[in-house]
Design a protein around this motif. Structure first.
Motif, PDB file in Angstrom:
ATOM      1  N   TYR A  20       1.366  -9.123  -0.133  1.00 17.70           N
ATOM      2  CA  TYR A  20       0.102  -9.854  -0.063  1.00 17.70           C
ATOM      3  C   TYR A  20       0.410 -11.344  -0.173  1.00 17.70           C
ATOM      4  CZ  TYR A  20      -1.130  -5.090  -1.008  1.00 17.70           C
ATOM      5  OH  TYR A  20      -1.219  -3.732  -0.925  1.00 17.70           O
ATOM      6  N   VAL A  25       5.852  -7.038  -2.056  1.00 16.95           N
ATOM      7  CA  VAL A  25       5.791  -5.803  -2.836  1.00 16.95           C
ATOM      8  C   VAL A  25       6.876  -4.813  -2.398  1.00 16.95           C
ATOM      9  CG1 VAL A  25       4.345  -3.770  -3.212  1.00 16.95           C
ATOM     10  CG2 VAL A  25       3.320  -6.043  -3.359  1.00 16.95           C
ATOM     11  N   PRO A  44       6.374   6.129  -7.990  1.00 17.37           N
ATOM     12  CA  PRO A  44       5.324   6.016  -9.006  1.00 17.37           C
ATOM     13  C   PRO A  44       4.230   5.043  -8.590  1.00 17.37           C
ATOM     14  CG  PRO A  44       7.247   4.778  -9.654  1.00 17.37           C
ATOM     15  CD  PRO A  44       7.629   5.501  -8.398  1.00 17.37           C
ATOM     16  N   ASN A  45       3.170   4.994  -9.369  1.00 18.05           N
ATOM     17  CA  ASN A  45       2.089   4.037  -9.121  1.00 18.05           C
ATOM     18  C   ASN A  45       2.661   2.638  -8.989  1.00 18.05           C
ATOM     19  OD1 ASN A  45       0.159   5.975  -9.271  1.00 18.05           O
ATOM     20  ND2 ASN A  45      -0.375   5.555 -11.413  1.00 18.05           N
ATOM     21  N   GLY A  46       2.165   1.916  -7.988  1.00 16.36           N
ATOM     22  CA  GLY A  46       2.575   0.528  -7.834  1.00 16.36           C
ATOM     23  C   GLY A  46       3.903   0.360  -7.129  1.00 16.36           C
ATOM     24  N   ALA A  47       4.515   1.447  -6.634  1.00 11.78           N
ATOM     25  CA  ALA A  47       5.829   1.341  -5.978  1.00 11.78           C
ATOM     26  C   ALA A  47       5.735   0.645  -4.627  1.00 11.78           C
ATOM     27  CB  ALA A  47       6.442   2.729  -5.810  1.00 11.78           C
ATOM     28  N   GLY A  48       4.546   0.649  -4.028  1.00 10.31           N
ATOM     29  CA  GLY A  48       4.387  -0.005  -2.729  1.00 10.31           C
ATOM     30  C   GLY A  48       4.085   0.946  -1.587  1.00 10.31           C
ATOM     31  N   LYS A  49       3.698   2.158  -1.905  1.00 11.31           N
ATOM     32  CA  LYS A  49       3.483   3.173  -0.863  1.00 11.31           C
ATOM     33  C   LYS A  49       2.251   2.837  -0.005  1.00 11.31           C
ATOM     34  CE  LYS A  49       3.072   6.412  -3.952  1.00 11.31           C
ATOM     35  NZ  LYS A  49       3.069   5.561  -5.176  1.00 11.31           N
ATOM     36  N   THR A  50       1.133   2.545  -0.684  1.00 13.27           N
ATOM     37  CA  THR A  50      -0.087   2.204   0.053  1.00 13.27           C
ATOM     38  C   THR A  50       0.120   0.933   0.869  1.00 13.27           C
ATOM     39  OG1 THR A  50      -1.503   3.268  -1.581  1.00 13.27           O
ATOM     40  CG2 THR A  50      -2.526   1.544  -0.257  1.00 13.27           C
ATOM     41  N   THR A  51       0.806  -0.029   0.276  1.00 14.91           N
ATOM     42  CA  THR A  51       1.094  -1.286   0.978  1.00 14.91           C
ATOM     43  C   THR A  51       1.889  -0.995   2.255  1.00 14.91           C
ATOM     44  OG1 THR A  51       1.148  -2.403  -1.166  1.00 14.91           O
ATOM     45  CG2 THR A  51       2.166  -3.557   0.699  1.00 14.91           C
ATOM     46  N   GLU A  93      -6.466   6.314   1.052  1.00 16.30           N
ATOM     47  CA  GLU A  93      -6.660   6.903  -0.280  1.00 16.30           C
ATOM     48  C   GLU A  93      -8.142   7.176  -0.572  1.00 16.30           C
ATOM     49  OE1 GLU A  93      -3.866   5.779  -4.092  1.00 16.30           O
ATOM     50  OE2 GLU A  93      -4.893   4.190  -3.023  1.00 16.30           O
ATOM     51  N   GLU A 166      -2.064   9.743  -0.285  1.00 12.08           N
ATOM     52  CA  GLU A 166      -2.539  10.320  -1.541  1.00 12.08           C
ATOM     53  C   GLU A 166      -3.722  11.265  -1.345  1.00 12.08           C
ATOM     54  OE1 GLU A 166      -0.796  10.383  -4.446  1.00 12.08           O
ATOM     55  OE2 GLU A 166      -0.731   8.204  -4.421  1.00 12.08           O
ATOM     56  N   GLN A 199       1.448  11.995  -4.656  1.00  9.76           N
ATOM     57  CA  GLN A 199       1.883  12.000  -6.068  1.00  9.76           C
ATOM     58  C   GLN A 199       2.339  13.384  -6.503  1.00  9.76           C
ATOM     59  OE1 GLN A 199       1.966   9.740  -8.704  1.00  9.76           O
ATOM     60  NE2 GLN A 199       1.534   7.991  -7.399  1.00  9.76           N
TER      61      GLN A 199
HETATM   62  P1  ATP Z   1      -0.578   3.727  -6.151  1.00 13.31           P
HETATM   63  O1  ATP Z   1      -0.185   5.147  -6.178  1.00 13.31           O
HETATM   64  O2  ATP Z   1      -0.957   3.202  -7.493  1.00 13.31           O
HETATM   65  O3  ATP Z   1      -1.550   3.359  -5.063  1.00 13.31           O
HETATM   66  P2  ATP Z   1       1.427   2.481  -4.519  1.00 13.31           P
HETATM   67  O4  ATP Z   1       2.856   2.870  -4.514  1.00 13.31           O
HETATM   68  O5  ATP Z   1       0.600   2.900  -3.366  1.00 13.31           O
HETATM   69  O6  ATP Z   1       0.789   2.951  -5.868  1.00 13.31           O
HETATM   70  P3  ATP Z   1       0.570  -0.148  -3.850  1.00 13.31           P
HETATM   71  O7  ATP Z   1      -0.884   0.191  -3.903  1.00 13.31           O
HETATM   72  O8  ATP Z   1       1.205  -0.347  -2.540  1.00 13.31           O
HETATM   73  O9  ATP Z   1       1.411   0.917  -4.668  1.00 13.31           O
HETATM   74  O10 ATP Z   1       0.772  -1.447  -4.756  1.00 13.31           O
HETATM   75  C1  ATP Z   1       2.037  -2.057  -4.907  1.00 13.31           C
HETATM   76  C2  ATP Z   1       1.871  -3.331  -5.686  1.00 13.31           C
HETATM   77  O11 ATP Z   1       1.072  -4.241  -4.947  1.00 13.31           O
HETATM   78  C3  ATP Z   1       1.203  -3.160  -7.027  1.00 13.31           C
HETATM   79  O12 ATP Z   1       1.906  -3.951  -7.966  1.00 13.31           O
HETATM   80  C4  ATP Z   1      -0.180  -3.710  -6.814  1.00 13.31           C
HETATM   81  O13 ATP Z   1      -0.682  -4.307  -7.990  1.00 13.31           O
HETATM   82  C5  ATP Z   1       0.042  -4.763  -5.744  1.00 13.31           C
HETATM   83  N1  ATP Z   1      -1.163  -4.958  -4.928  1.00 13.31           N
HETATM   84  C6  ATP Z   1      -1.898  -3.993  -4.341  1.00 13.31           C
HETATM   85  N2  ATP Z   1      -2.938  -4.516  -3.643  1.00 13.31           N
HETATM   86  C7  ATP Z   1      -2.841  -5.869  -3.812  1.00 13.31           C
HETATM   87  C8  ATP Z   1      -3.610  -6.985  -3.332  1.00 13.31           C
HETATM   88  N3  ATP Z   1      -4.677  -6.814  -2.559  1.00 13.31           N
HETATM   89  N4  ATP Z   1      -3.196  -8.222  -3.714  1.00 13.31           N
HETATM   90  C9  ATP Z   1      -2.103  -8.402  -4.486  1.00 13.31           C
HETATM   91  N5  ATP Z   1      -1.332  -7.399  -4.958  1.00 13.31           N
HETATM   92  C10 ATP Z   1      -1.700  -6.146  -4.627  1.00 13.31           C
END
Ligand code: ATP
Length: 245
Positions: A20, A25, A44-51, A93, A166, A199
């Protein structure tokens, strides 16, 4: 038939950097998904998968590296709807359903009308439970039924690359065990390549061919799903973000 033949890559990431404004990320992510293949993206949560998924479907611009979808580069100028038209379906999600519209209307928005009922018949073959719910508003469905509808809406567009984020979120394990294998069927029967963020690692590894484990935005493990399922250390990393090695 102009689609890729079985095994051809429908997705290639090379050294992807994603994130972002002001924050990277995901760093150095390389992976491929072939036609008919299911690849699980774990971590895990926050690993960057959704990104990662949002960057592949052009909802977020990549910060570096290369993305190739169905043989063409995804660049910061690529528009998500153009990718969708070329065969990329992203099940986010939050499921992104129209809660005030009925199941039938949600499917029609997804494209079910285009094939004169054939698409609807196919959806009901994959999700028979939706048959008695066609005139119910999406907002009144259970979580499991909503997830079926979200997948069904992707299915009616005959995806060549399916990105699933997810799907088990908030669902009972018994529903998850029934739903996740549907993506295997979509890959096997329709030849779609599937990138599956999940997950419920054990269920994901049961249906996937291969898996990539992310922790803090970097790959900490990858390999055949069957091998990873036996690697307790890596499984811990998928849930907890422990350093794997
Ligand atoms: P989850 O299972 O919690 O969704 P994830 O692996 O999909 O985890 P992401 O959602 O990709 O993780 O988030 C990765 C990192 O990016 C996290 O630290 C999150 O706080 C950060 N993040 C997510 N969305 C934004 C945003 N819009 N702006 C800034 N940082 C963001």
């Amino acid at each position: 038939m102009t689609g890729p033949s079985a095994g051809d890559p429908v997705l290639r990431l090379r050294a992807l950097e994603a994130g972002y404004a002001g924050v990277t990320v995901v760093r150095g992510l390389s992976l491929e998904v072939g036609a008919g293949e299911v690849v699980a993206l774990l971590g895990p949560n926050g690993a960057g998968k959704t990104t990662t998924l949002c960057t592949i479907s052009a909802l977020l611009p990549a910060k570096g590296g290369e993305i190739e979808v169905l043989g063409a580069a995804v660049t910061p100028r690529t528009r998500p709807h153009r990718l969708a038209r070329r065969g990329v379906a992203h099940v986010p999600e939050d499921r992104a359903l129209f809660s005030q519209l009925t199941v039938r209307e949600n499917l029609a928005v997804g494209g079910a009308r285009d094939r004169g009922g054939a698409a609807l018949a196919q959806v009901l073959d994959y999700f028979p439970a939706l048959g008695s719910l066609l005139d119910r508003r999406a907002g009144l469905l259970s979580g499991g039924e909503q997830q079926m509808l979200a997948l069904a809406r992707a299915l009616v567009r005959r995806p060549r690359l399916l990105l699933v984020d997810e799907m088990s979120l908030g669902l009972a394990p018994v529903i998850v065990e029934r739903l996740v294998p549907v993506v295997r069927r979509i890959a096997d029967e329709l030849g779609a390549g599937v990138l599956l963020v999940e997950q419920h690692v054990a269920v994901a590894l049961e249906v996937a061919d291969r898996a990539v484990v992310l922790s803090h935005g970097e790959v900490v493990g990858e390999g055949a799903a069957a091998d990873l399922a036996r690697d307790q250390h890596l499984l811990a990393a998928s849930y907890l973000g422990d350093a794997a090695g």
